[in-house]
Write an enzyme that holds these catalytic residues in place. Structure first.
Site, PDB file in Angstrom:
ATOM      1  N   HIS A  18       0.830  -1.212   0.000  1.00  0.00           N
ATOM      2  CA  HIS A  18       0.000   0.000   0.000  1.00  0.00           C
ATOM      3  C   HIS A  18       0.863   1.261   0.000  1.00  0.00           C
ATOM      4  CE1 HIS A  18      -3.694   2.295   0.984  1.00  0.00           C
ATOM      5  NE2 HIS A  18      -2.840   3.085   1.619  1.00  0.00           N
ATOM      6  N   GLU A  19       1.797   1.331   0.936  1.00  0.00           N
ATOM      7  CA  GLU A  19       2.630   2.536   1.047  1.00  0.00           C
ATOM      8  C   GLU A  19       3.584   2.678  -0.136  1.00  0.00           C
ATOM      9  OE1 GLU A  19       1.825   4.737   3.086  1.00  0.00           O
ATOM     10  OE2 GLU A  19       0.487   3.490   4.291  1.00  0.00           O
ATOM     11  N   HIS A  22       1.901   4.582  -2.881  1.00  0.00           N
ATOM     12  CA  HIS A  22       1.993   6.038  -2.688  1.00  0.00           C
ATOM     13  C   HIS A  22       3.390   6.532  -3.067  1.00  0.00           C
ATOM     14  CE1 HIS A  22      -1.904   6.356  -0.846  1.00  0.00           C
ATOM     15  NE2 HIS A  22      -1.587   5.655   0.235  1.00  0.00           N
TER      16      HIS A  22
END
Length: 445
Positions: A18-19, A22
């Site tokens: 997920h990170e 980003h």
């Protein structure tokens, strides 16, 4: 230890993916990333790579990517162009949505890989139909093979479960197409499932079981009513109060209705028929008194092996099946969450870290394909829920940047601050509810 390890690995993989979503998009949009952290709180390990400090922190329940931003600290004039707040709204939106998209890609990739590799599955055959159950009343019989639910083709027992959830809450009955040996295909109108009744026991409550059980005693609980009456292992059940027994489900139903009543059970023991007088013990199930003997049936191993198969697709079909499975789960997640908000679905279906840990451990014990399937499901849920338009979540930030794109100016800091506080309160309330449900689910009362 396996449960703990599976939980840590599950969270670690999901948060990292997920990170990194980003981070990857931020770097390509020209934004300077200051910190990439897995976990919150005090860093346990950290290292520098380029402009970014990478770290593992004390609390593993999440992570974050911190970018250069004038709203957090002063930014040197030479670096203003790399500040997140100075980017075009479309770039901001891309950075925000990249985290959930990364989780979606992970889920689709895992489903694709599992479909191409092949997974153990059960044919959608209702080996046992419980007498008096919704399925029995609708006209289903033991041995029916379920081909379709509505317009959805049913390839396995798991797909049957998902299809029935997808049809839950409808106004009318659910059209179920079955194939019956010697009679061909027929359509059965199965009563619609109430949303509040959706849980892992759904198929059992409908009266459906894939397990081909025999009318043969395989286990006897010491000190139980059956043991006291002299029932023995390998006894074949023949009749109950003179009524010939057709299935183990029929036997269960008759015993359940005879709590504290003296009944006669005929068994075949070797070449002899033996009559046993037995009184089923009264017990409470879901607040209702039911009779219990304390016996378990033998499984027809030959029929069980015939139901098991390897569900496998070629690479192209596996991709299509994986995307369809991801879309189905995402849609069900959104629909269920929406129904919870308007009170049509019970809030006790919300799960927290304890449930995730327990199921992660159980799936790991079941094998790596089962664990990867579970990991894909959690990744998909994380992606969908993160896109909800709630401040603090990615969906809330996406809403702010969409407003900026439409109005031509950033959302006022005060409005964003109030939104963040409201979102934090909602998130904490949701976490508290999830932990409460976990406690009720796994801690004995």
């Amino acid at each position: 230890m396996l449960t703990l390890l599976a939980f840590v690995v599950t969270l670690g993989v999901l948060v990292t993916i997920h990170e990194y979503g980003h981070y990857w998009v931020a770097k390509r949009c020209g934004v300077k990333v200051l910190t990439f952290s897995i976990g919150f709180g005090k860093p346990l390990v950290k290292w520098q790579r380029g402009d970014t400090t990478w770290q593992l922190a004390l609390l593993p329940l999440g992570g974050y990517v911190r970018m250069l931003d004038e709203r957090e600290a002063a930014v040197p004039a030479a670096e203003l162009a790399r500040a997140f707040n100075r980017q075009h709204p479309l770039k901001k939106m891309a950075v925000v949505v990249a985290g959930p998209v990364a989780n979606l890609i992970l889920a689709c990739g895992l489903y694709w890989g599992l479909g191409a590799w092949g997974v153990d599955a059960l044919r959608p055959i209702a080996s046992e139909i419980k007498p008096g159950s919704p399925a029995a009343l609708a006209g289903m019989r033991s041995g029916d093979e379920i081909l379709r639910v509505g317009e959805a083709n049913i390839a396995s027992w798991d797909r049957l479960f998902i299809a029935l959830i997808d049809e839950a809450g409808g106004d009318g009955p659910v059209s179920v197409t079955v194939r019956r040996e010697g009679e061909g295909e027929r359509i059965i109108a199965l009563p619609s499932v109430a949303v509040r009744d959706i849980d892992p026991q759904l198929l059992s409550r409908l009266g459906l079981s894939p397990v081909p059980m025999m009318l043969r005693v395989a286990q006897i609980v010491p000190g139980s009513a059956a043991a006291k009456a002299g029932m023995q292992l390998h006894d074949d059940l023949v009749a109950f109060n003179g009524v010939p027994l057709q299935s183990w489900s029929m036997f269960q139903s008759l015993v359940s209705a005879a709590a504290d009543q003296r009944v006669n059970i005929t068994v075949r023991r070797g070449d002899k028929l033996v009559e046993l007088a037995v009184t089923p013990e009264r017990t409470q199930v879901a607040g209702k008194p039911v009779g219990r003997l304390g016996v378990a049936p033998a499984v027809n191993e030959a029929a069980w092996e015939a139901q098991r198969f390897r569900l496998q697709y070629d690479l192209v079909d596996a991709l299509g099946q994986g995307l369809d499975k991801a879309w189905t789960y995402a849609r069900i997640t959104l629909v269920m969450f929406g129904r919870m908000l308007i009170g049509q679905a019970p809030l006790d279906q919300i799960s927290g870290p304890v449930t995730i840990a327990v199921y992660a451990g159980q799936s790991a014990e079941a094998g790596w394909t089962t664990y990867l399937d579970y990991l894909a499901l959690i990744s998909l849920s994380l992606a969908v829920l993160n896109l909800l338009p709630v401040p603090v979540l990615d969906g809330g930030h996406l809403l702010y940047h969409t407003a900026e794109l439409l109005t031509g100016r950033p959302v006022p800091a005060r409005v964003e601050e109030i939104g963040q506080r409201i979102g934090l309160v909602l998130l904490l309330a949701l976490m508290a509810l999830a932990l409460f449900n976990d406690f009720n689910r796994f801690v004995p009362g």
